[in-house]
Design a protein around this motif. Sequence first.
Motif, PDB file in Angstrom:
ATOM      1  N   ILE A   1       1.235  -1.403  -0.166  1.00  0.00           N
ATOM      2  CA  ILE A   1       0.239  -0.175  -0.183  1.00  0.00           C
ATOM      3  C   ILE A   1       1.130   0.998  -0.079  1.00  0.00           C
ATOM      4  O   ILE A   1       0.326   2.085  -1.085  1.00  0.00           O
ATOM      5  N   ILE A   2       1.608   1.129   1.033  1.00  0.00           N
ATOM      6  CA  ILE A   2       3.030   2.403   0.540  1.00  0.00           C
ATOM      7  C   ILE A   2       3.376   2.417  -0.180  1.00  0.00           C
ATOM      8  O   ILE A   2       3.992   3.932  -0.802  1.00  0.00           O
ATOM      9  N   GLU A   3       4.370   1.624  -1.033  1.00  0.00           N
ATOM     10  CA  GLU A   3       5.023   1.940  -1.736  1.00  0.00           C
ATOM     11  C   GLU A   3       4.193   2.140  -2.763  1.00  0.00           C
ATOM     12  O   GLU A   3       3.970   3.457  -4.423  1.00  0.00           O
ATOM     13  N   THR A   4       2.688   1.718  -3.145  1.00  0.00           N
ATOM     14  CA  THR A   4       1.995   2.184  -3.857  1.00  0.00           C
ATOM     15  C   THR A   4       1.524   3.960  -4.039  1.00  0.00           C
ATOM     16  O   THR A   4       1.327   4.204  -4.812  1.00  0.00           O
ATOM     17  N   ALA A   5       1.207   4.312  -2.929  1.00  0.00           N
ATOM     18  CA  ALA A   5       0.949   6.213  -2.643  1.00  0.00           C
ATOM     19  C   ALA A   5       2.459   6.533  -2.849  1.00  0.00           C
ATOM     20  O   ALA A   5       1.794   7.621  -3.384  1.00  0.00           O
ATOM     21  N   LEU A   6       4.008   5.800  -2.503  1.00  0.00           N
ATOM     22  CA  LEU A   6       4.718   6.663  -2.431  1.00  0.00           C
ATOM     23  C   LEU A   6       4.904   6.796  -4.801  1.00  0.00           C
ATOM     24  O   LEU A   6       4.814   7.949  -5.216  1.00  0.00           O
ATOM     25  N   ARG A   7       4.573   5.443  -5.262  1.00  0.00           N
ATOM     26  CA  ARG A   7       4.153   5.395  -6.872  1.00  0.00           C
ATOM     27  C   ARG A   7       3.143   7.057  -7.109  1.00  0.00           C
ATOM     28  O   ARG A   7       3.802   7.355  -8.240  1.00  0.00           O
ATOM     29  N   THR A   8       2.333   7.244  -6.359  1.00  0.00           N
ATOM     30  CA  THR A   8       1.592   7.766  -7.286  1.00  0.00           C
ATOM     31  C   THR A   8       1.775   9.174  -7.257  1.00  0.00           C
ATOM     32  O   THR A   8       1.621   9.955  -8.210  1.00  0.00           O
ATOM     33  N   LEU A   9       2.983   9.084  -6.546  1.00  0.00           N
ATOM     34  CA  LEU A   9       3.063  10.806  -6.319  1.00  0.00           C
ATOM     35  C   LEU A   9       4.260  11.177  -7.144  1.00  0.00           C
ATOM     36  O   LEU A   9       4.748  12.647  -7.398  1.00  0.00           O
ATOM     37  N   GLN A  10       4.876  10.168  -7.897  1.00  0.00           N
ATOM     38  CA  GLN A  10       5.474  10.305  -8.982  1.00  0.00           C
ATOM     39  C   GLN A  10       5.062  10.791 -10.186  1.00  0.00           C
ATOM     40  O   GLN A  10       5.469  10.320 -10.819  1.00  0.00           O
ATOM     41  N   THR A  11       3.986  10.401 -10.516  1.00  0.00           N
ATOM     42  CA  THR A  11       2.668  10.576 -11.505  1.00  0.00           C
ATOM     43  C   THR A  11       1.950  11.201 -11.658  1.00  0.00           C
ATOM     44  O   THR A  11       1.487  11.772 -10.795  1.00  0.00           O
ATOM     45  N   LYS A  12       2.193  12.043 -12.831  1.00  0.00           N
ATOM     46  CA  LYS A  12       1.624  13.189 -13.794  1.00  0.00           C
ATOM     47  C   LYS A  12       0.241  12.678 -13.741  1.00  0.00           C
ATOM     48  O   LYS A  12      -0.053  11.602 -14.345  1.00  0.00           O
ATOM     49  N   VAL A  13      -0.740  13.563 -13.561  1.00  0.00           N
ATOM     50  CA  VAL A  13      -2.032  12.857 -14.016  1.00  0.00           C
ATOM     51  C   VAL A  13      -2.650  14.226 -13.915  1.00  0.00           C
ATOM     52  O   VAL A  13      -2.673  15.211 -13.611  1.00  0.00           O
ATOM     53  N   GLU A  14      -3.667  14.465 -15.058  1.00  0.00           N
ATOM     54  CA  GLU A  14      -4.654  14.997 -15.189  1.00  0.00           C
ATOM     55  C   GLU A  14      -5.976  15.613 -14.703  1.00  0.00           C
ATOM     56  O   GLU A  14      -6.741  16.464 -14.964  1.00  0.00           O
ATOM     57  N   GLY A  15      -6.532  14.612 -14.098  1.00  0.00           N
ATOM     58  CA  GLY A  15      -7.808  14.210 -13.149  1.00  0.00           C
ATOM     59  C   GLY A  15      -7.751  13.729 -12.051  1.00  0.00           C
ATOM     60  O   GLY A  15      -6.774  12.917 -12.337  1.00  0.00           O
ATOM     61  N   PRO A  16      -8.570  13.611 -11.654  1.00  0.00           N
ATOM     62  CA  PRO A  16      -8.615  12.059 -10.567  1.00  0.00           C
ATOM     63  C   PRO A  16      -8.193  10.966 -11.291  1.00  0.00           C
ATOM     64  O   PRO A  16      -9.016  10.826 -12.433  1.00  0.00           O
ATOM     65  N   THR A  17      -7.164  10.452 -10.800  1.00  0.00           N
ATOM     66  CA  THR A  17      -7.092   9.425 -11.667  1.00  0.00           C
ATOM     67  C   THR A  17      -6.376   7.192 -10.074  1.00  0.00           C
ATOM     68  O   THR A  17      -6.492   8.231  -8.836  1.00  0.00           O
ATOM     69  N   ILE A  18      -7.402   7.129 -10.555  1.00  0.00           N
ATOM     70  CA  ILE A  18      -7.232   5.889  -9.427  1.00  0.00           C
ATOM     71  C   ILE A  18      -5.926   4.746  -9.530  1.00  0.00           C
ATOM     72  O   ILE A  18      -5.601   3.940 -10.943  1.00  0.00           O
ATOM     73  N   PHE A  19      -5.477   4.479  -8.582  1.00  0.00           N
ATOM     74  CA  PHE A  19      -4.011   2.969  -8.756  1.00  0.00           C
ATOM     75  C   PHE A  19      -5.065   2.089  -8.076  1.00  0.00           C
ATOM     76  O   PHE A  19      -5.096   2.521  -6.338  1.00  0.00           O
ATOM     77  N   GLU A  20      -4.322   0.873  -8.591  1.00  0.00           N
ATOM     78  CA  GLU A  20      -4.908  -0.012  -7.689  1.00  0.00           C
ATOM     79  C   GLU A  20      -3.728  -1.009  -7.176  1.00  0.00           C
ATOM     80  O   GLU A  20      -2.494  -0.599  -7.438  1.00  0.00           O
ATOM     81  N   VAL A  21      -3.223  -1.487  -5.458  1.00  0.00           N
ATOM     82  CA  VAL A  21      -2.491  -1.946  -5.404  1.00  0.00           C
ATOM     83  C   VAL A  21      -1.752  -3.284  -5.472  1.00  0.00           C
ATOM     84  O   VAL A  21      -3.077  -4.481  -6.252  1.00  0.00           O
ATOM     85  N   PRO A  22      -0.790  -3.777  -5.915  1.00  0.00           N
ATOM     86  CA  PRO A  22      -1.061  -5.224  -6.887  1.00  0.00           C
ATOM     87  C   PRO A  22      -0.536  -6.207  -5.607  1.00  0.00           C
ATOM     88  O   PRO A  22      -0.829  -5.804  -4.758  1.00  0.00           O
ATOM     89  N   GLU A  23      -1.457  -7.050  -6.341  1.00  0.00           N
ATOM     90  CA  GLU A  23      -1.816  -7.753  -5.678  1.00  0.00           C
ATOM     91  C   GLU A  23      -3.120  -7.619  -4.956  1.00  0.00           C
ATOM     92  O   GLU A  23      -3.226  -7.362  -4.059  1.00  0.00           O
ATOM     93  N   ALA A  24      -4.012  -8.019  -5.001  1.00  0.00           N
ATOM     94  CA  ALA A  24      -5.983  -7.788  -5.122  1.00  0.00           C
ATOM     95  C   ALA A  24      -5.737  -7.518  -2.785  1.00  0.00           C
ATOM     96  O   ALA A  24      -5.257  -9.200  -2.668  1.00  0.00           O
ATOM     97  N   ILE A  25      -6.214  -6.849  -2.386  1.00  0.00           N
ATOM     98  CA  ILE A  25      -6.603  -7.784  -0.841  1.00  0.00           C
ATOM     99  C   ILE A  25      -7.737  -8.176  -0.470  1.00  0.00           C
ATOM    100  O   ILE A  25      -8.761  -7.792  -0.483  1.00  0.00           O
ATOM    101  N   VAL A  26      -7.272  -9.437  -0.275  1.00  0.00           N
ATOM    102  CA  VAL A  26      -8.119 -10.427   0.359  1.00  0.00           C
ATOM    103  C   VAL A  26      -7.972 -10.415   1.044  1.00  0.00           C
ATOM    104  O   VAL A  26      -6.594 -11.054   1.774  1.00  0.00           O
TER     105      VAL A  26
END
Length: 70
Positions: free
Chosen positions: A45-70
């Motif tokens: 979750i934290i690695e995904t959150a950090l990756r989102t901060l490095q990604t340029k977005v134009e509007g609301p963008t949804i990021f998924e955490v690798p491997e489903a959270i079940v």
Amino acid sequence: MLITAMISVAQQVGAPRIVRVGRIPHPLGNPERTPERERELRRRIIETALRTLQTKVEGPTIFEVPEAIV
């Protein structure tokens, strides 16, 4: 950036980066997992959150955490 299980709310408030996680009662974990698996889940979750901060977005963008959270 929002880390949430409530994607529609995050979109309504205009969050530019949304990390989809878990379920509403346990958005950042799963009490049924072993401590080791829980730690790995939280790390993803934290690695995904950090990756989102490095990604340029134009509007609301949804990021998924690798491997489903079940």
